[in-house]
Motif scaffolding. Sequence first.
Motif, PDB file in Angstrom:
ATOM      1  N   MET A   1       1.094  -1.295   0.012  1.00  0.00           N
ATOM      2  CA  MET A   1      -0.088  -0.051  -0.454  1.00  0.00           C
ATOM      3  C   MET A   1       0.944   0.959   0.056  1.00  0.00           C
ATOM      4  N   PRO A   2       0.838   2.063  -0.365  1.00  0.00           N
ATOM      5  CA  PRO A   2       1.297   2.889  -1.272  1.00  0.00           C
ATOM      6  C   PRO A   2       1.556   3.937   0.555  1.00  0.00           C
ATOM      7  N   GLU A   3       2.517   5.040   0.701  1.00  0.00           N
ATOM      8  CA  GLU A   3       2.683   5.696   1.373  1.00  0.00           C
ATOM      9  C   GLU A   3       1.398   6.865   1.130  1.00  0.00           C
ATOM     10  N   THR A   4       0.981   7.958   1.910  1.00  0.00           N
ATOM     11  CA  THR A   4       0.120   9.174   1.654  1.00  0.00           C
ATOM     12  C   THR A   4       1.315  10.136   2.289  1.00  0.00           C
ATOM     13  N   TYR A   5       1.562  11.234   1.607  1.00  0.00           N
ATOM     14  CA  TYR A   5       2.085  11.982   2.249  1.00  0.00           C
ATOM     15  C   TYR A   5       1.448  13.675   2.289  1.00  0.00           C
ATOM     16  N   ILE A   6       1.505  14.600   3.430  1.00  0.00           N
ATOM     17  CA  ILE A   6       0.612  15.518   3.141  1.00  0.00           C
ATOM     18  C   ILE A   6       1.151  16.647   3.533  1.00  0.00           C
ATOM     19  N   ALA A   7       0.893  18.104   2.980  1.00  0.00           N
ATOM     20  CA  ALA A   7       1.583  19.264   2.733  1.00  0.00           C
ATOM     21  C   ALA A   7       1.129  20.663   3.367  1.00  0.00           C
ATOM     22  N   ARG A   8       0.712  21.342   3.908  1.00  0.00           N
ATOM     23  CA  ARG A   8       0.291  22.338   4.186  1.00  0.00           C
ATOM     24  C   ARG A   8       0.398  23.416   2.622  1.00  0.00           C
ATOM     25  N   SER A   9      -0.825  23.696   1.672  1.00  0.00           N
ATOM     26  CA  SER A   9      -0.695  24.835   0.958  1.00  0.00           C
ATOM     27  C   SER A   9       0.425  26.488   0.863  1.00  0.00           C
ATOM     28  N   SER A  10       1.558  26.158   0.772  1.00  0.00           N
ATOM     29  CA  SER A  10       1.468  28.099   0.883  1.00  0.00           C
ATOM     30  C   SER A  10       0.932  28.842   0.464  1.00  0.00           C
ATOM     31  N   ALA A  11      -0.669  28.775  -0.065  1.00  0.00           N
ATOM     32  CA  ALA A  11      -1.663  29.873  -0.188  1.00  0.00           C
ATOM     33  C   ALA A  11      -1.708  29.885   1.088  1.00  0.00           C
ATOM     34  N   ILE A  12      -2.049  29.440   2.008  1.00  0.00           N
ATOM     35  CA  ILE A  12      -3.017  29.082   3.682  1.00  0.00           C
ATOM     36  C   ILE A  12      -2.100  30.387   4.996  1.00  0.00           C
ATOM     37  N   ALA A  13      -3.079  31.177   5.539  1.00  0.00           N
ATOM     38  CA  ALA A  13      -2.774  31.727   6.163  1.00  0.00           C
ATOM     39  C   ALA A  13      -3.446  30.737   7.437  1.00  0.00           C
ATOM     40  N   ALA A  14      -2.628  31.034   9.087  1.00  0.00           N
ATOM     41  CA  ALA A  14      -3.385  29.975   9.733  1.00  0.00           C
ATOM     42  C   ALA A  14      -2.793  30.805  11.225  1.00  0.00           C
ATOM     43  N   ARG A  15      -3.747  30.317  12.556  1.00  0.00           N
ATOM     44  CA  ARG A  15      -3.074  30.416  13.466  1.00  0.00           C
ATOM     45  C   ARG A  15      -4.150  30.167  14.605  1.00  0.00           C
ATOM     46  N   MET A  16      -3.541  29.890  15.801  1.00  0.00           N
ATOM     47  CA  MET A  16      -4.904  29.334  17.323  1.00  0.00           C
ATOM     48  C   MET A  16      -5.325  30.655  17.874  1.00  0.00           C
ATOM     49  N   LEU A  17      -6.231  29.488  17.498  1.00  0.00           N
ATOM     50  CA  LEU A  17      -6.843  31.420  18.773  1.00  0.00           C
ATOM     51  C   LEU A  17      -8.409  30.236  19.677  1.00  0.00           C
ATOM     52  N   ALA A  18      -8.013  30.208  20.646  1.00  0.00           N
ATOM     53  CA  ALA A  18      -8.846  29.590  22.171  1.00  0.00           C
ATOM     54  C   ALA A  18      -8.312  28.265  21.819  1.00  0.00           C
ATOM     55  N   GLY A  19      -7.721  27.487  21.650  1.00  0.00           N
ATOM     56  CA  GLY A  19      -7.650  26.524  21.545  1.00  0.00           C
ATOM     57  C   GLY A  19      -8.119  25.943  19.558  1.00  0.00           C
ATOM     58  N   GLU A  20      -8.582  27.162  18.623  1.00  0.00           N
ATOM     59  CA  GLU A  20      -9.082  26.315  17.698  1.00  0.00           C
ATOM     60  C   GLU A  20      -7.762  27.058  17.184  1.00  0.00           C
ATOM     61  N   MET A  21      -7.291  25.924  15.328  1.00  0.00           N
ATOM     62  CA  MET A  21      -6.914  26.520  14.383  1.00  0.00           C
ATOM     63  C   MET A  21      -7.676  27.264  13.130  1.00  0.00           C
ATOM     64  N   VAL A  78      -7.698  14.780   5.341  1.00  0.00           N
ATOM     65  CA  VAL A  78      -6.912  15.125   4.145  1.00  0.00           C
ATOM     66  C   VAL A  78      -7.684  15.532   2.802  1.00  0.00           C
ATOM     67  N   SER A  79      -8.973  14.185   2.583  1.00  0.00           N
ATOM     68  CA  SER A  79      -9.197  14.625   1.466  1.00  0.00           C
ATOM     69  C   SER A  79      -9.829  15.507   1.216  1.00  0.00           C
ATOM     70  N   GLU A  80     -10.992  16.216   2.189  1.00  0.00           N
ATOM     71  CA  GLU A  80     -11.506  17.519   2.374  1.00  0.00           C
ATOM     72  C   GLU A  80     -10.662  18.497   2.122  1.00  0.00           C
ATOM     73  N   LEU A  81      -9.680  18.739   3.323  1.00  0.00           N
ATOM     74  CA  LEU A  81      -9.041  20.143   2.954  1.00  0.00           C
ATOM     75  C   LEU A  81      -7.770  19.591   1.637  1.00  0.00           C
ATOM     76  N   SER A  82      -7.813  18.474   1.036  1.00  0.00           N
ATOM     77  CA  SER A  82      -6.539  18.675   0.012  1.00  0.00           C
ATOM     78  C   SER A  82      -7.591  19.908  -1.399  1.00  0.00           C
ATOM     79  N   GLN A  83      -9.371  19.413  -1.329  1.00  0.00           N
ATOM     80  CA  GLN A  83     -10.169  19.890  -2.373  1.00  0.00           C
ATOM     81  C   GLN A  83     -10.454  20.812  -2.019  1.00  0.00           C
ATOM     82  N   HIS A  84     -10.216  21.153  -0.444  1.00  0.00           N
ATOM     83  CA  HIS A  84     -10.242  22.639  -0.845  1.00  0.00           C
ATOM     84  C   HIS A  84      -9.006  24.065  -0.724  1.00  0.00           C
ATOM     85  N   GLY A  85      -7.907  22.663  -1.552  1.00  0.00           N
ATOM     86  CA  GLY A  85      -6.365  23.516  -1.435  1.00  0.00           C
ATOM     87  C   GLY A  85      -5.715  24.282  -0.099  1.00  0.00           C
TER      88      GLY A  85
END
Lengths: 103, 366
Positions: A1-21, A78-85
């Motif tokens: 079974m092939p491995e799946t590798y995931i990386a965050r898109s460079s187009a995203i911004a992210a920050r934690m706020l009160a325990g939620e990303m 992972v599938s859902e987030l990849s669909q949203h880029g």
Amino acid sequence: MPETYIARSSAIAARMLAGEMMVMNSMDSTFFTLNEVATAIWQAADGRTPLREIVRNRVCEQFDIDPDQAQTDAEQFVSELSQHGILLVSDQPLGDPHTPEAL
Amino acid sequence: MSLLNEMSQKAFDLGVPISVHMDVTYRCNERCVHCYLDHEDHGEMTTVEIKGVLDQLAEAGVFFLTFSGGEVFLRRDFFEILEYARRLQFNVKIKTNAVMIRESEAKRIRALGVDTIQISVYSYRPEVHDAITKLPGSFHRTIKAIRFMLAQGLKVTIANVLMTWNRHDSDGLQKLAIEMGAHYTLDPTITPKMDGDTSILSLRISGEELPDVFRNPNLVPNMEEFCAPPKPVTDDDLEGYSCSAGHSFCYISPYGDVFPCVQFPLPSGNIRQQKFLDIWNHSPELKEVRSIKAKDLTTCSSCSHVSSCTRCPGLAYMEGSMRGPSTADCEKSYYRTGVPTANMLRKAGQVPITSLVQIRPLGLPA
């Protein structure tokens, strides 16, 4: 079974706020919040660590979740987030997620 | 409530600075007639200092970061700053006149994952725009840059400031924006200069002309609701706050001075002397701003518009008191709804023009 590798898109911004990303895609301004488990996967998405390893080391150990269930949920997430880029998915290791593409 | 609004409200309630506006320079290649800035460089933060500030902002929980000026691209290190900010995963918006942006810069901005570029354009007629910016050829250069950026898939907002010089040009400019595929915003607010000079307020369009803006369905899609008379004031309204300034938003000048907002020149600390979070958490000025509820406002607490007014505490501060009314916003409320404000009724028959406070950012010499 092939491995799946995931990386965050460079187009995203992210920050934690009160325990939620908060995650926002600059391409289409879609905005998400991730719960604790999803955040753990997301933060570990370095493009080099296989998803199975992330689930084993970052999810099952920290959140006491059944490994098979965790793997299924992680694949769906992972599938859902990849669909949203938000995440890039490949069966080969990906580049450094902190380096914006095509500079 | 959208998820984004929910999180913004959470940041407000928790006192997290979710949004920061940072001017990286006051220098500019245009000399817009309505500009409130002093364009001399009095000692801008260095690249290293700005990167240090960005580290602190990320640690403090800042998510939305606006880079503005002056003209940001006059800083030779601006792309280095931008890249650093994106590595820290800020959602970045840039405000610029765009005259220095060519295809290669547009590509680089896109590659860095910048969310939005807001570009100042004042008319669809080159002669009007160039007369306002005092930079010959600026209209054509700016429009060309907008096309480069749109071709890269960037989100571009054309921001127009309505004043006496361009009062008839908004519809034509909005049409141009739509043709190009850009968003369009219009703001009729002209603010005093940073040193308190009010001469540029003469550029404001008259109050009688405001209804043309508020009742233009192309600018205000929910016009009927927007222009409806104010609803009865509730106890909850009186327990509310004016805006996010100092609560979940602040402004940082090129000299490291921290203010509640870009339009609220109350010096609250300097980041060259204190850590950002120390200023944010402990500045007496910011604490005072945060303490003011609608019920504490000297005149506005008895105004029927108190729940729906766009009252800017910064403009009120510049009029003499952060708890007082902002006359420009009183005018807007009146001309939006036809219902006089408490401040207008109070002033009827008087000539109470309060002197503007003199503003001296902390980083500048006396």
